[in-house]
Scaffold this active site. Structure first.
Site, PDB file in Angstrom:
ATOM      1  N   CYS A 140      -6.729  -1.468  -2.094  1.00 25.19           N
ATOM      2  CA  CYS A 140      -7.036  -2.685  -1.461  1.00 25.19           C
ATOM      3  C   CYS A 140      -7.509  -2.475   0.018  1.00 25.19           C
ATOM      4  O   CYS A 140      -8.463  -2.601   0.490  1.00 25.19           O
ATOM      5  CB  CYS A 140      -6.323  -3.896  -1.716  1.00 25.19           C
ATOM      6  SG  CYS A 140      -6.696  -4.572  -3.505  1.00 25.19           S
ATOM      7  N   HIS A 141      -6.488  -2.016   0.632  1.00 26.71           N
ATOM      8  CA  HIS A 141      -6.509  -1.727   2.072  1.00 26.71           C
ATOM      9  C   HIS A 141      -5.868  -0.638   2.535  1.00 26.71           C
ATOM     10  O   HIS A 141      -5.231  -0.351   3.698  1.00 26.71           O
ATOM     11  CB  HIS A 141      -5.980  -2.941   2.969  1.00 26.71           C
ATOM     12  CG  HIS A 141      -6.669  -4.137   2.515  1.00 26.71           C
ATOM     13  ND1 HIS A 141      -5.964  -5.031   1.641  1.00 26.71           N
ATOM     14  CD2 HIS A 141      -7.777  -4.907   2.771  1.00 26.71           C
ATOM     15  CE1 HIS A 141      -6.802  -6.261   1.246  1.00 26.71           C
ATOM     16  NE2 HIS A 141      -7.974  -6.061   1.821  1.00 26.71           N
ATOM     17  N   GLY A 142      -5.133   0.437   1.549  1.00 22.97           N
ATOM     18  CA  GLY A 142      -4.800   1.359   1.960  1.00 22.97           C
ATOM     19  C   GLY A 142      -3.420   1.361   2.134  1.00 22.97           C
ATOM     20  O   GLY A 142      -2.729   2.361   2.700  1.00 22.97           O
TER      21      GLY A 142
END
Ligand code: FES
Length: 196
Positions: A140-142
């Site tokens: 999703c956001h690393g």
């Protein structure tokens, strides 16, 4: 009143009593499903603790089970994964915790499969992107975590949260307690978990 008339009346009274008895029994029986529906089911009572079969889980593999409607990771760690986390510099971790506080039996790691950033389900990877170690990667956001769920990089503020469990044998594991809810309990050290 003739004796015949009396017999007829007695028989009617008898039949009326039987009918009333059947009607009462019918009402009682029809209420059973409602009473059952209002009582907690065996499933609900048992859902606090759930036993899972891990006989098919080979070393290096992960299994995601559903416990209390939440994903729970069960990872059988390789000796390489164990070495990687042992060698890691604790001071480089934002939410440090030694292996014994994350995985008392180092070859098995169990945690909620929910990213501590915004709740995506991370993936387990043989090599986390831009590293040479195994662990969890949240697409999703690393967000990145090592193989015992310690935060390595990215936006997650904390390590993966833990759940109480008992390794019953090499092929069975029990997750949960009657009262531990899981998501929202925010427990990151084994020593703070209630006994499974
Ligand atoms: Fe996992 Fe954002 S939800 S990094």
């Amino acid at each position: 009143m003739s004796s015949d008339d009396k017999n007829i009346l007695d028989r009617r009274a008898f039949l009326a009593k039987i009918s009333a008895g059947i009607a009462i029994a019918g009402v009682g029986l029809s209420a059973i499903p409602f009473i059952r529906a209002m009582s907690p089911t065996r499933d609900i009572l048992a859902s606090g603790r759930t036993e899972f079969d891990i006989s098919d889980l080979k070393t290096g593999q992960i299994k995601t089970v559903i416990w209390r409607k939440q994903p729970v990771f069960i990872l059988r760690r390789t000796s390489q994964m164990i070495k990687e986390t042992e060698r890691m510099d604790q001071s480089a971790l934002s939410d440090p915790a030694p292996t014994e506080e994350r995985a008392p039996r180092p070859d098995i790691f169990v945690a909620l499969g929910i990213c501590t950033h915004l709740g995506c389900v991370p993936k387990f990877m043989g090599k986390i992107p831009e590293t040479d170690i195994s662990g969890f990667y949240c697409p999703c956001h690393g967000g990145k975590y090592d193989s015992i769920g310690r935060r390595l990089a990215g936006p997650p503020p904390e390590n993966l949260h833990l759940v109480p469990y008992t390794v019953e044998s090499d092929s069975r594991i029990t997750v949960g307690t009657e009262t531990f809810a899981g998501y929202g309990e925010n427990i990151r050290l084994m020593s703070r978990l209630p006994k499974a």
